[in-house]
Design an enzyme around this catalytic site. Structure first.
Site, short mmCIF file in Angstrom:
data_model
loop_
_atom_site.label_atom_id
_atom_site.label_comp_id
_atom_site.label_asym_id
_atom_site.label_seq_id
_atom_site.Cartn_x
_atom_site.Cartn_y
_atom_site.Cartn_z
N SER A 1 84.80 -106.52 -34.49
CA SER A 1 85.68 -105.73 -33.46
C SER A 1 87.26 -105.62 -33.82
O SER A 1 87.76 -104.91 -32.98
CB SER A 1 85.01 -106.15 -32.33
OG SER A 1 85.48 -107.41 -31.85
N LYS B 1 89.27 -110.47 -28.23
CA LYS B 1 89.83 -109.19 -27.86
C LYS B 1 91.33 -109.33 -27.35
O LYS B 1 91.53 -110.25 -27.13
CB LYS B 1 88.81 -108.46 -26.82
CG LYS B 1 87.47 -108.55 -26.94
CD LYS B 1 87.13 -107.39 -28.15
CE LYS B 1 85.61 -107.12 -28.29
NZ LYS B 1 84.83 -108.11 -29.03
#
Length: 146
Positions: A67, A104
């Site tokens: 990701s 993230k």
């Protein structure tokens, strides 16, 4: 080195070396035309000193997944995480979200927080009061194997 294995990330507590460091060639390594070998000087370098500013608050974790590939974080890369750094907009953070760890980019606007992946195949996550959410630490460095 102490190892903890929560979901998605494997955390390591660093053991700091007491040696004098590893040999460091401080003239730079040319990625263009070669430079004469007799120009180099060697000194010693400690990766502990280079990568860790707050020993008590620093941990390592291995990335699991894709990701964050747009930010240069690939599967199995080793992250250096400092829990003493203030989380702010645009920092890359290791977060505990609804029972799982994730890494993230933080997007903060006023009271709203989003977790932004760096891969278009993954959704942006808006944090709400219904989430069990903690910013666990800020990524300061990534160590890659080639």
């Amino acid at each position: 080195m102490t190892v903890e294995t929560p979901k998605n990330l494997t955390f390591f507590t660093p053991e700091f070396s007491k040696n004098e460091g590893t040999i460091f060639i401080d003239t730079g390594i040319s990625a263009g035309f070669p430079s004469p070998a007799d120009d180099f000087r060697e000194t010693r370098i400690s990766l502990d000193d280079e990568l860790i500013s707050n020993r008590e608050a620093t941990f390592f974790a291995k990335v699991s997944g894709q990701s964050m590939i747009g930010a240069g974080l690939d599967d199995k890369d080793l992250l250096v995480i400092d829990r003493s750094i203030e989380p702010t907009n645009n920092k890359i953070a290791v977060c505990f979200l609804d029972g799982e760890f994730t890494v993230k980019r933080l997007r903060v606007q006023g009271e709203e927080v989003w977790l932004q992946p760096e891969n278009p195949n993954y959704p942006i996550i808006k944090i709400t009061e219904d989430n069990n959410f903690v910013i666990w630490g800020i990524v300061t460095s990534v160590i890659k194997k080639v």
